[in-house]
Enzyme design. Structure first.
Site, PDB file in Angstrom:
ATOM      1  N   SER A   5      -4.136   5.694   9.416  1.00 24.01           N
ATOM      2  CA  SER A   5      -4.914   4.567   9.256  1.00 24.01           C
ATOM      3  C   SER A   5      -5.636   4.264   9.800  1.00 24.01           C
ATOM      4  CB  SER A   5      -3.197   3.848   9.161  1.00 24.01           C
ATOM      5  OG  SER A   5      -2.925   3.150  10.807  1.00 24.01           O
TER       6      SER A   5
ATOM      7  N   HIS B 291       0.613   5.851   4.213  1.00 21.61           N
ATOM      8  CA  HIS B 291      -0.709   5.574   3.379  1.00 21.61           C
ATOM      9  C   HIS B 291      -0.558   6.615   2.891  1.00 21.61           C
ATOM     10  CE1 HIS B 291      -2.892   2.281   5.511  1.00 21.61           C
ATOM     11  NE2 HIS B 291      -1.626   2.561   6.484  1.00 21.61           N
TER      12      HIS B 291
ATOM     13  N   LYS C 271       3.652  -0.632   0.656  1.00 19.74           N
ATOM     14  CA  LYS C 271       1.513  -0.341   0.709  1.00 19.74           C
ATOM     15  C   LYS C 271       0.819  -0.047  -1.300  1.00 19.74           C
ATOM     16  CE  LYS C 271       0.306   0.733   5.207  1.00 19.74           C
ATOM     17  NZ  LYS C 271       1.156  -0.239   5.135  1.00 19.74           N
TER      18      LYS C 271
END
Length: 402
Positions: free
Chosen positions: A187, A215, A246
């Site tokens: 990340s 991610h 996310k």
């Protein structure tokens, strides 16, 4: 003595953090999460281009997700007021777990209140002192903390260094179970894990593989299925952890997905699952809509890829050192924290919202401004960011970092 020395020590530490550029101010939004946001800081700062959100597919304010959540609130109520194993399991929880499994092509899935909780619960439930866990040096804090909670022997290998991973696997010889843990996308750097090589080594040495794909899911791989799908190693990855916070709508909630035996045991022993309230049904309903959009969302990913390439190309032409290569995480490496603070202050005063990252989030001397591209950004947004970056008074200092 009393308690004053304790509070005095905290005040001193806070002052030091401010002086060294390590203090983290919270940014208060006065608008929904989207490409341009309003900031509340005494008075509204209107229409800043948001370059620091995990809203990769631009779904955080998508009307279909909002409608799904609204309908669920009306039909299913606000909260479950219970943990899952008592009376907190709603039909929509099971529906979402089945949908995540179908999406990721795994046997089963268990929901958590966050991916941090998922990683906090998985290692302790599965491993003990007879086992070894091998962790990439750049893994997320939740993996690090989760490993600390278990009694397994801990080994670490240099980021994406397969020779060092093999060294650790040899050192782990004789353990009952060996588990390799890695982020799918790291990340702070936007680096994609070399998952095919990791799986090859795991197969050779008889190790399990856990991937935190927070991610990556929705962003990379066929249908947005993440790094196992990108490298075609779904059957060689036994455990996938991830988040709904996310690309998949940006609310909250996490999961562990994988083999039936693993998921069934986590329902019996994962402490964050057993002792945390169930996700509110509205989050589950909106997440179902988000997965549908992500799975069919090649247009989002194509647009995201073009915007990312434009930003990376423009920053590289300015002579700046960047992390990663193609992921929409685009770290501008600054070295010293005060330079990162100066850059974000310049950006914000010119209509761009970004955040400095420094110790302890990243190692000492590796401060950065992590920019993140969203499918909701326009080409004009990216060009505006590049124009403001070019005007940074200390641009030469940033170039010297390279």
């Amino acid at each position: 003595m009393g308690l004053e020395p304790f509070f005095g020590r905290l005040r001193s530490a806070i002052d030091d953090a401010r002086r060294d550029g390590l203090y983290k101010d919270e940014i208060i939004l006065g608008s929904p999460q989207q490409a341009r946001v309003d900031i509340l800081s005494g008075e509204i700062e209107p229409s800043l281009i948001n370059m620091c959100s995990n809203n990769y597919l631009g779904l955080a304010n998508n009307p279909k997700l909002v409608a799904a959540a609204r309908e669920s609130l009306l039909v299913d109520g606000f909260g479950m007021a219970s943990v899952r194993f008592i009376c907190g399991s709603h039909a929509v929880h099971k529906q979402l777990e089945r949908r995540i499994s179908q999406f990721l092509q795994t046997d089963d899935t268990i929901l958590f209140s966050s991916c941090f909780d998922a990683n906090a619960g998985v290692f302790e439930a599965l491993l003990d002192e007879e086992d070894v866990v091998i962790s990439d040096a750049l893994n997320h804090a939740s993996i690090i903390d989760g490993i600390r909670l278990c009694k397994a022997r801990r080994l670490r290998y240099r980021n994406n260094d397969m020779a060092d991973l093999e060294r650790a696997l040899k050192e782990a010889a004789g353990a009952r179970t060996v588990l390799i843990a890695t982020d799918g996308v790291f990340s702070m750097d936007g680096i994609v894990a070399d998952l095919r090589s990791i799986c090859d080594l795991a197969h050779r040495y008889g190790a399990l593989v856990l991937v935190d794909d927070s991610h990556a899911v929705g962003v990379i791989g066929p249908g947005g299925r993440g790094t196992p799908a990108l490298f075609d190693v779904q059957e060689q990855v036994q455990i996938v952890t991830g988040t709904l916070g996310k690309a998949l709508g940006g609310a909250s909630g996490g999961y562990v997905s994988g083999r039936n035996e693993i998921i069934t045991w986590l329902r019996q022993r994962a402490r964050p699952y057993l002792f945390s309230n169930a996700l509110m049904p509205a989050i589950c309903s909106a997440s179902l809509a988000a997965i549908d959009l992500a799975e069919a969302g090649d247009q989002f990913r194509d647009h995201l890829s073009r915007q990312t390439a434009r930003l990376r190309g423009g920053l590289s032409q300015l002579g700046l050192k960047l992390g990663g290569s193609s992921h929409p995480i685009v770290p501008v490496l600054c070295g010293e924290p005060l330079l990162a603070v100066e850059l974000t202050s310049h950006l914000r005063s010119n209509g761009i919202l970004a955040v400095p990252f420094s110790f302890p989030v990243v190692p000492q001397g590796q401060a950065r401004v992590r920019m993140q591209v969203s499918a909701s950004h326009t080409l004009q947004d990216i060009d505006d960011v590049l124009a403001v970056m070019e005007q940074f008074p200390n641009l030469d200092e940033l170039r010297d970092v390279a």
